[in-house]
Design a protein around this motif. Structure first.
Motif, PDB file in Angstrom:
ATOM      1  N   TYR A  76     -14.074  11.207   6.852  1.00 40.46           N
ATOM      2  CA  TYR A  76     -13.170  10.209   6.302  1.00 40.46           C
ATOM      3  C   TYR A  76     -12.952   9.072   7.296  1.00 40.46           C
TER       4      TYR A  76
ATOM      5  N   GLU B 140      -2.457   5.561   8.399  1.00 41.24           N
ATOM      6  CA  GLU B 140      -3.001   6.084   7.149  1.00 41.24           C
ATOM      7  C   GLU B 140      -3.170   7.585   7.322  1.00 41.24           C
TER       8      GLU B 140
ATOM      9  N   VAL C 285      -0.109   5.062   3.410  1.00 39.96           N
ATOM     10  CA  VAL C 285      -0.003   4.276   4.649  1.00 39.96           C
ATOM     11  C   VAL C 285       1.461   4.030   5.003  1.00 39.96           C
TER      12      VAL C 285
ATOM     13  N   VAL D 195       0.880  -1.172   0.000  1.00 40.50           N
ATOM     14  CA  VAL D 195       0.000   0.000   0.000  1.00 40.50           C
ATOM     15  C   VAL D 195       0.919   1.224   0.000  1.00 40.50           C
ATOM     16  N   ARG D 196       0.725   2.119  -0.975  1.00 39.34           N
ATOM     17  CA  ARG D 196       1.697   3.208  -1.177  1.00 39.34           C
ATOM     18  C   ARG D 196       2.010   3.974   0.097  1.00 39.34           C
TER      19      ARG D 196
ATOM     20  N   VAL E  16      -4.337  -7.428   3.731  1.00 43.81           N
ATOM     21  CA  VAL E  16      -3.031  -7.070   4.290  1.00 43.81           C
ATOM     22  C   VAL E  16      -2.736  -8.041   5.425  1.00 43.81           C
TER      23      VAL E  16
ATOM     24  N   LEU F  52      -9.045   3.251   5.598  1.00 43.37           N
ATOM     25  CA  LEU F  52      -8.908   2.405   4.417  1.00 43.37           C
ATOM     26  C   LEU F  52      -9.062   0.927   4.750  1.00 43.37           C
ATOM     27  N   PHE F  53      -8.639   0.567   5.951  1.00 42.06           N
ATOM     28  CA  PHE F  53      -8.609  -0.853   6.327  1.00 42.06           C
ATOM     29  C   PHE F  53      -9.799  -1.222   7.208  1.00 42.06           C
TER      30      PHE F  53
END
Lengths: 492, 492
Positions: free
Chosen positions: B65, A168, A154, A121-122, B92, B68-69
């Protein structure tokens, strides 16, 4: 509301954490190190984004979007980057969950769905972007490329703090490609200036422009330009960086162009970014023990109006007057919230708008109706004054400008009072330990000295300021000759 | 430029792929199934975002927001969702890469950095959001919550196509919480209407509003409201969905509130989203064999101006005139690009602006200077006309409106001509196979019939349209009684 914040002098770190949560800016999530940015916090971030995005476009940049994932092999191509960044990162190894045959209601990773190549993940996008640019650049006619991306990234941080350091985070990352070294350097410097302008004109946060020492540089950069701010606890905050990447990425990803003269040349590049960390900087630059203090230019609500009434008739009469004034304010582009909730008392609302940093609060009661007045309170100084309704709009407009300016001046004064020139190491330690802030000291230019100073004092070189003049001196630590002072500080 | 696009009649799918790449909208990346959205494509997406975001805010929503995970266990909590979505997703499992001790220059996943609990890259955010809302909702006073998020999501799709189906895509997802069933249903319907309005007024893309049959519903929804568009190859495109989630997520995550009457109740909820898939819909609704055709309201460049000259003096005189007209257009909010590059010929530029779908192209040459004229070409009909310079601004302004309207009318006519009512299965197959488009047919309401029709024809129930009247009929497949026609089509 109700329960007060821990005061800054009692425990600055606790004050910060409490403020972020209680002012509805952000909170921790079920995912270690990842935050939820709540609507009020996100509204501030959106205002930052809007101004930055405008500034990027005005300086000739376009937005685009690159993939979230970076194949592991692309990190190998750019070794320096791999060493600097790729160590602690989220690694995707599988592409399927399935029901656990041995445990009903549970899910397991399907061992048959292992990726051939792991995806990272970038943590930043140089690798995936330069791998893409390779296909875009053939001739000098294809240059420059000036692209920005708004994205999430991340980094597997061990110790996290809301906004300041999260696994993140949201940011923008600019990635530009140029035909010449000079053009790329100018771009790096331009974007540092854009960041500095934004910090000054919108965040009212003074920053020092400088370059990083080699050990503090972004891995893969030939030079890192930074803006460094100072928080109220005397610690520095790196608020934005702009990297001159030389030809490092072009060489790692073999990106060449044919020059006007027909020669094959490697492309020159830059990258630059600011993140939701700016929210932390904004909070810690201006806020006080009552809560958040926002500069009007980044306040989602600039003016909150609270009615004070006993009867429905009074509320109705106040509402009529408020709507007239609110309409006039809105027509001037000022954001107004009329808080006529009957579920909360005026005093509760006052405390809430103080906690949330609303720059101007207006109260209007029955006596104001009789007198044609209203009460205006400013968040920055907590001063109140009674004003004629007929003058209200003009006064508020002026007040918003005054508050923006006052916050800037206050922060600038604090910052300037906390830059201390020292000429020996005893004084250096004394200032770092007791006064805090930036210490301007001579340094012999070696990483060894930098490391030792850090070990003893926890202070690092924040930057070599652009506007420091050359002067003869000796390193505070080794006594070796030095030609320029640099700025040390403990940092976030 | 140069090489023409494959025509739609030759190979529609190839035409689409070529257009997306050649018009600089997007391209495939080094990561399987993930795309790079190029600046021109991203500029269109930004215009869509801007309008949608405004519409969301005007209907009382705020942005926020969320991470992401999603921890694996949260998917277990919401079983239906796990079955529907969590199967194919990016997982992940580790948080570190390290240098391979056996293979210099290579990186491997550090086996000592295994996560205790695997994290799923969000395929959608209901789980993480409802786990968060649990902490936000205690009383009816905390409701409604009306939040939207602009984010990237990942679904491990096996067959991907730029914009239409990609492993990572960009979208917005609204997640609302309400005290009553009725309020949540109204919210779902409102957002379906917002999407339909956006499709009509900005994309000039006609859509049919309906509800999904049970088998096409979002897993976890009690009802899925959809907008369905029709592409030029006769296939339908699901363009946006709004889900009434009942109390399903509130029950899975135990989110209750205390009502005014002091009772503990589960919260009612909705979620709704549109994605970069809309880009695919926009492209396939209007474009032709020359390239992209954009409705003016979503065109990053509305007017391109190309000078035609032989001498520097001519260019200078043209430039002067163009700048005057361009200035007037810009002051009316019209975006203009004056393309004075000397590296490309006018004919090349014309073809480029056709390929990129710029609604209005202006050419000005030496003769135009003498005559006080210019040439205006419209992209939708390819018509050209010579116009007096003094009338140009007014004419262009009107033309942009005409093009927007013409694209809508053209697409509407095509769509309406491709809704065919059929009353027996032979005709059903005939229309699906040869004519394409939507087939309005009676259906007995069973999943079994739906499955069999899909098996035989590849057509699925796109929706049960909201504005279809009840009528007595019999299922085209089984002959069983039916009270309403539904729309079948092959779909993207």
């Amino acid at each position: 509301m109700g329960s007060k914040l821990t005061s800054r002098s009692t425990d600055y770190s606790k004050w910060y954490n409490e403020l972020v949560v209680k002012a509805d800016l952000a909170e921790n999530s079920a995912v270690r190190g990842c935050m939820v940015i709540k609507p009020y916090g996100y509204a501030i971030w959106e205002m930052m984004q809007k101004e930055l995005d405008r500034m990027f476009k005005e300086t000739g940049h376009e937005n685009a979007y690159f993939p979230l994932f970076v194949p592991k092999s692309l990190f190998e191509a750019e070794e320096k980057n791999a060493e600097g960044f790729a160590k602690e990162c989220a690694v995707v190894t599988h592409y399927r969950l399935k029901a656990d045959p041995d445990n009903e209601g549970k899910l397991i990773v399907d061992p048959n769905a292992k990726l051939e190549e792991e995806l990272v993940v970038r943590p930043t996008s140089e690798a995936i972007i330069w791998n893409t640019y390779k296909g875009w650049v053939q001739s000098y006619r294809d240059l420059p490329i000036k692209i920005n991306q708004w994205a999430n990234v991340v980094r597997w941080e061990m110790r996290t703090r809301l906004f300041l350091r999260t696994a993140e985070f949201l940011w923008q990352e600019g990635h530009t490609a140029h035909a010449t070294r000079q053009e790329a350097i100018e771009e790096s410097e331009l974007m540092q200036q854009v960041y500095a302008d934004f910090a000054q004109n919108f965040m009212a946060m003074p920053v020092i422009k400088g370059v990083k020492s080699e050990s503090e540089r972004f891995a893969g950069a030939d030079d890192t330009y930074t803006i460094e701010a100072l928080m109220q606890d005397g610690k520095a905050l790196q608020a934005g960086t702009s990297h001159f990447l030389g030809q490092n990425f072009a060489k790692a990803f073999d990106v060449k162009y044919t020059s006007k003269e027909g020669k094959q040349e490697h492309v020159w590049s830059t990258s630059w970014g600011v993140s939701t960390r700016l929210m932390g900087g904004l909070i810690m630059t201006h806020s006080d023990d009552l809560g958040l203090v926002l500069p009007p230019k980044l306040a989602p609500i600039q003016v909150a109006i609270v009615p004070i009434y006993k009867t429905e008739e009074q509320l109705q009469a106040i509402t009529e007057k408020v709507e007239e004034i609110a309409g006039q304010l809105k027509s001037k582009g000022i954001s107004v919230k009329f808080d006529n909730r009957d579920t909360h008392k005026p005093g509760w609302k006052f405390a809430e708008y103080e906690l949330k940093g609303v720059p101007v609060r207006i109260a209007m009661g029955a006596r104001d109706l009789e007198n044609g007045t209203l009460e205006i309170a400013r968040r920055d100084t907590l001063e109140k004054q009674s004003v004629q309704q007929s003058e209200a709009v003009e006064r508020i407009e002026q007040l918003l400008q005054d508050i923006q300016e006052n916050l800037w001046n206050r922060a600038l004064q604090y910052r300037d009072e906390h830059i201390t020139s020292v000429d020996n190491f005893e004084e250096f330690k004394e200032v770092i330990e007791n006064k805090g802030g930036f210490v301007a000291a001579h340094w012999d230019g070696t990483e060894e000295t930098e490391d030792k100073i850090k070990e003893i004092t926890k202070a690092t070189i924040r930057c070599i300021p652009l506007d420091f003049k050359e002067e003869e001196g000796v390193c505070v630590f080794t006594g070796n000759p030095s030609k320029k002072r640099v700025l040390f500080a403990k940092a976030y």
